[in-house]
Scaffold this motif. Structure first.
Motif, PDB file in Angstrom:
ATOM      1  N   GLU A 380      -2.610   7.663  46.259  1.00  9.68           N
ATOM      2  CA  GLU A 380      -3.918   7.652  45.599  1.00  9.68           C
ATOM      3  C   GLU A 380      -3.937   8.607  44.412  1.00  9.68           C
ATOM      4  OE1 GLU A 380      -7.842   6.795  44.661  1.00  9.68           O
ATOM      5  OE2 GLU A 380      -6.339   5.707  45.837  1.00  9.68           O
ATOM      6  N   ILE A 381      -3.283   9.759  44.577  1.00 12.31           N
ATOM      7  CA  ILE A 381      -3.217  10.720  43.465  1.00 12.31           C
ATOM      8  C   ILE A 381      -2.489  10.112  42.272  1.00 12.31           C
ATOM      9  CG2 ILE A 381      -2.163  12.909  42.736  1.00 12.31           C
ATOM     10  CD1 ILE A 381      -2.733  13.980  45.536  1.00 12.31           C
ATOM     11  N   LYS A 382      -1.374   9.441  42.543  1.00 10.68           N
ATOM     12  CA  LYS A 382      -0.617   8.796  41.462  1.00 10.68           C
ATOM     13  C   LYS A 382      -1.442   7.705  40.785  1.00 10.68           C
ATOM     14  CE  LYS A 382       4.049   9.711  43.163  1.00 10.68           C
ATOM     15  NZ  LYS A 382       5.326   9.121  43.662  1.00 10.68           N
ATOM     16  N   ARG A 383      -2.204   6.961  41.619  1.00 11.07           N
ATOM     17  CA  ARG A 383      -3.034   5.900  41.052  1.00 11.07           C
ATOM     18  C   ARG A 383      -4.094   6.481  40.122  1.00 11.07           C
ATOM     19  NH1 ARG A 383      -7.637   3.525  41.219  1.00 11.07           N
ATOM     20  NH2 ARG A 383      -8.503   5.069  42.651  1.00 11.07           N
ATOM     21  N   GLN A 384      -4.724   7.590  40.558  1.00 13.81           N
ATOM     22  CA  GLN A 384      -5.757   8.231  39.751  1.00 13.81           C
ATOM     23  C   GLN A 384      -5.179   8.836  38.472  1.00 13.81           C
ATOM     24  OE1 GLN A 384      -7.832  11.027  42.230  1.00 13.81           O
ATOM     25  NE2 GLN A 384      -8.704   9.444  43.568  1.00 13.81           N
ATOM     26  N   GLU A 385      -3.981   9.429  38.598  1.00 14.77           N
ATOM     27  CA  GLU A 385      -3.330   9.992  37.420  1.00 14.77           C
ATOM     28  C   GLU A 385      -3.014   8.906  36.403  1.00 14.77           C
ATOM     29  OE1 GLU A 385       0.057  12.009  38.883  1.00 14.77           O
ATOM     30  OE2 GLU A 385      -1.021  13.865  39.391  1.00 14.77           O
ATOM     31  N   LYS A 386      -2.546   7.772  36.896  1.00 17.92           N
ATOM     32  CA  LYS A 386      -2.229   6.660  36.001  1.00 17.92           C
ATOM     33  C   LYS A 386      -3.484   6.120  35.325  1.00 17.92           C
ATOM     34  CE  LYS A 386       0.414   2.345  35.990  1.00 17.92           C
ATOM     35  NZ  LYS A 386       1.167   1.362  36.804  1.00 17.92           N
ATOM     36  N   ALA A 387      -4.569   6.019  36.123  1.00 10.97           N
ATOM     37  CA  ALA A 387      -5.840   5.545  35.556  1.00 10.97           C
ATOM     38  C   ALA A 387      -6.385   6.534  34.531  1.00 10.97           C
ATOM     39  CB  ALA A 387      -6.848   5.335  36.685  1.00 10.97           C
ATOM     40  N   GLY A 388      -6.239   7.836  34.813  1.00  8.44           N
ATOM     41  CA  GLY A 388      -6.707   8.867  33.886  1.00  8.44           C
ATOM     42  C   GLY A 388      -5.941   8.865  32.586  1.00  8.44           C
ATOM     43  N   GLN A 389      -4.626   8.637  32.683  1.00 11.86           N
ATOM     44  CA  GLN A 389      -3.814   8.575  31.465  1.00 11.86           C
ATOM     45  C   GLN A 389      -4.203   7.386  30.613  1.00 11.86           C
ATOM     46  OE1 GLN A 389       0.177   8.524  32.913  1.00 11.86           O
ATOM     47  NE2 GLN A 389       0.254  10.746  33.299  1.00 11.86           N
ATOM     48  N   ALA A 390      -4.482   6.258  31.271  1.00  9.99           N
ATOM     49  CA  ALA A 390      -4.884   5.061  30.524  1.00  9.99           C
ATOM     50  C   ALA A 390      -6.214   5.292  29.829  1.00  9.99           C
ATOM     51  CB  ALA A 390      -4.988   3.870  31.482  1.00  9.99           C
ATOM     52  N   LEU A 391      -7.143   5.968  30.526  1.00 14.47           N
ATOM     53  CA  LEU A 391      -8.455   6.261  29.948  1.00 14.47           C
ATOM     54  C   LEU A 391      -8.334   7.211  28.768  1.00 14.47           C
ATOM     55  CD1 LEU A 391     -11.473   5.719  30.345  1.00 14.47           C
ATOM     56  CD2 LEU A 391     -11.576   7.754  31.788  1.00 14.47           C
ATOM     57  N   LYS A 392      -7.433   8.185  28.904  1.00 12.62           N
ATOM     58  CA  LYS A 392      -7.223   9.163  27.842  1.00 12.62           C
ATOM     59  C   LYS A 392      -6.660   8.503  26.594  1.00 12.62           C
ATOM     60  CE  LYS A 392      -4.940  13.579  26.964  1.00 12.62           C
ATOM     61  NZ  LYS A 392      -4.035  14.616  27.510  1.00 12.62           N
ATOM     62  N   VAL A 393      -5.711   7.582  26.814  1.00 11.58           N
ATOM     63  CA  VAL A 393      -5.116   6.857  25.683  1.00 11.58           C
ATOM     64  C   VAL A 393      -6.158   6.019  24.985  1.00 11.58           C
ATOM     65  CG1 VAL A 393      -3.484   5.034  25.071  1.00 11.58           C
ATOM     66  CG2 VAL A 393      -2.806   6.857  26.633  1.00 11.58           C
ATOM     67  N   LYS A 394      -7.013   5.347  25.789  1.00 11.52           N
ATOM     68  CA  LYS A 394      -8.065   4.506  25.212  1.00 11.52           C
ATOM     69  C   LYS A 394      -9.057   5.344  24.408  1.00 11.52           C
ATOM     70  CE  LYS A 394     -11.505   1.046  26.525  1.00 11.52           C
ATOM     71  NZ  LYS A 394     -12.145   0.344  27.651  1.00 11.52           N
ATOM     72  N   GLY A 395      -9.449   6.491  24.961  1.00 12.44           N
ATOM     73  CA  GLY A 395     -10.386   7.383  24.268  1.00 12.44           C
ATOM     74  C   GLY A 395      -9.783   7.940  23.005  1.00 12.44           C
TER      75      GLY A 395
END
Length: 416
Positions: A380-395
């Motif tokens: 779950e931590i890895k999933r959240q980290e991956k989602a956070g990185q994607a959000l950061k790139v989009k922002g």
């Protein structure tokens, strides 16, 4: 003319049998004629000349071994080298000719005392040059010096490595599991949390509260305790607290990996039986080699003529060292397990050590479930980290676009 032995069938009118077809078409499309003169010459009864005795029929075959035993040895001998080769290989201990399986097969067919006596009594009834392979085998066994004991001693040299390995397998598993428990950095922290949970839950209970420690069986009951919502149990909560308080301690199952490597189910008898097998095998080997040595000495055979004694002595010296090593490791594993029980303050009866399984049957399942919960959290931590990185790139991309618009407006204002 000689007689044709058969059962005669009748021919019935109105049938469509093959015989009806033969008879109705005989001489027509179906020609079954043959040379009768030739047939008569070949199959007529021979006349016996005067003074000539009729043949007494096939020569009677004499076997010196009981039928079933004879058959079993015949089948075995089809897969064996010749009797002289077997005899030479047994004398020279040549494993290129006789491997372990062939030796075992030979020993399994060795005649007992009663069979040897019967064979010896009847062996003059048949010339030795007419002996069949099973009879030659019996003769070889009888004339060889301590054939069975020689083969059995030789067989142990094939089996010894596996006997020692099998004895050490449960001993090593217990030793490694005990070593990792006593050296564990994370086990005291995790068990300290469980102790804190239990004392908090049992506060005010004179019997169960304020416990200095707890029995290993407690670990099997953590899943049974649910929170007020009924959605999370105490084991799952423990893993979440470990993650929050000491993330590295989630590696507890890795640290205690040896405890999950088959030690569960191990009993004291498993360790003892392995040591007994080693001891008994070597004792039997000594008995067999002494019998062969005595037989060779009585026959006046020297070690230069027969390599058995020097080869077996060399083997015994190494085997004795192996046995001592098994005994040392056996005692060390017992001592280490007692240290683990004392480390946990486990109750045990005087002069009686509980089976390792009584301890590890509680610890091993706990570690497996702890590992599964920890793996789910890490996933779950890895999933959240991956989602956070994607959000950061989009922002980041969106921010670059706003900055470009602002710069464009500034340039327009300057130009105007």
């Amino acid at each position: 003319m000689r007689v044709m032995h058969w059962e005669k069938y009748a021919l019935y009118e109105g049938t469509t049998s093959m015989w009806h077809k033969i008879h109705t078409e005989l001489g027509g499309s179906l020609d079954c004629s043959f040379d009768q003169d030739e047939f008569e010459d070949m199959f007529s009864q021979k006349e016996t000349k005067k003074g000539q005795k009729e043949s007494a029929g096939p020569k009677q075959v004499i076997t010196l071994i009981e039928g079933k035993k004879f058959q079993n040895i015949s089948i075995m001998m089809h897969k064996m080298p010749s009797i002289p080769e077997i005899q030479r290989a047994v004398q020279q201990l040549d494993n290129t000719v006789l491997d372990r399986d062939k030796l075992d097969a030979l020993v399994s067919q060795v005649p007992n005392d009663e069979e040897i006596e019967e064979f010896t009594k009847n062996m003059d009834k048949k010339p030795q040059e007419e002996y069949e392979p099973p009879e030659l085998f019996y003769q070889m066994v009888i004339t060889s010096i301590a054939f069975t004991k020689r083969c059995k001693a030789w067989m142990l040299t094939f089996d010894w490595s596996e006997i020692v390995t099998s004895a050490l397998r449960p001993i090593d598993k217990v030793q490694k599991a005990c070593d990792c428990i006593l050296a564990s950095k994370h086990l005291p922290f995790v068990m300290g949390l469980v102790l804190g949970f239990g004392n908090f839950m049992n506060e005010g209970n004179n019997i169960r509260g304020n416990a200095p420690g707890f029995a290993i069986s407690t670990l099997s009951k953590l899943e049974m305790t649910k929170d007020t919502s009924g959605k999370i149990n105490l084991l799952q909560y423990l893993v979440h607290v470990v993650k929050a308080r000491n993330f590295e301690a989630l590696k507890l199952p890795e640290e205690l990996a040896a405890c999950m490597d088959g030690v569960q189910g191990t009993k004291n008898s498993d360790l003892e039986d392995g040591l007994k097998n080693v001891t008994n095998a070597l004792k039997s080997f000594t008995h067999n080699t002494k019998a062969v040595e005595k037989g060779l000495s009585s026959a006046g055979v020297s070690t230069e003529e027969d390599p058995f004694i020097p080869k077996m002595q060399a083997f015994y010296q190494q085997a004795e060292k192996d046995k001592e090593e098994v005994e040392r490791k056996f005692e060390a594993a017992k001592e280490s397990f007692i240290k683990v029980l004392d480390y946990w303050s486990a109750k045990r009866q005087a002069n009686k050590t509980p089976d390792p399984d009584e301890f590890f049957c509680n610890l091993c399942p706990f570690l497996e479930k702890f590992q599964a919960e920890a793996a789910a959290i890490l996933k779950e931590i890895k999933r959240q980290e991956k989602a956070g990185q994607a959000l950061k790139v989009k922002g980041s991309k969106q921010g670059d676009g706003i900055e470009d618009i602002a710069n464009s407006i500034k340039q327009n204002l300057v130009q105007s």
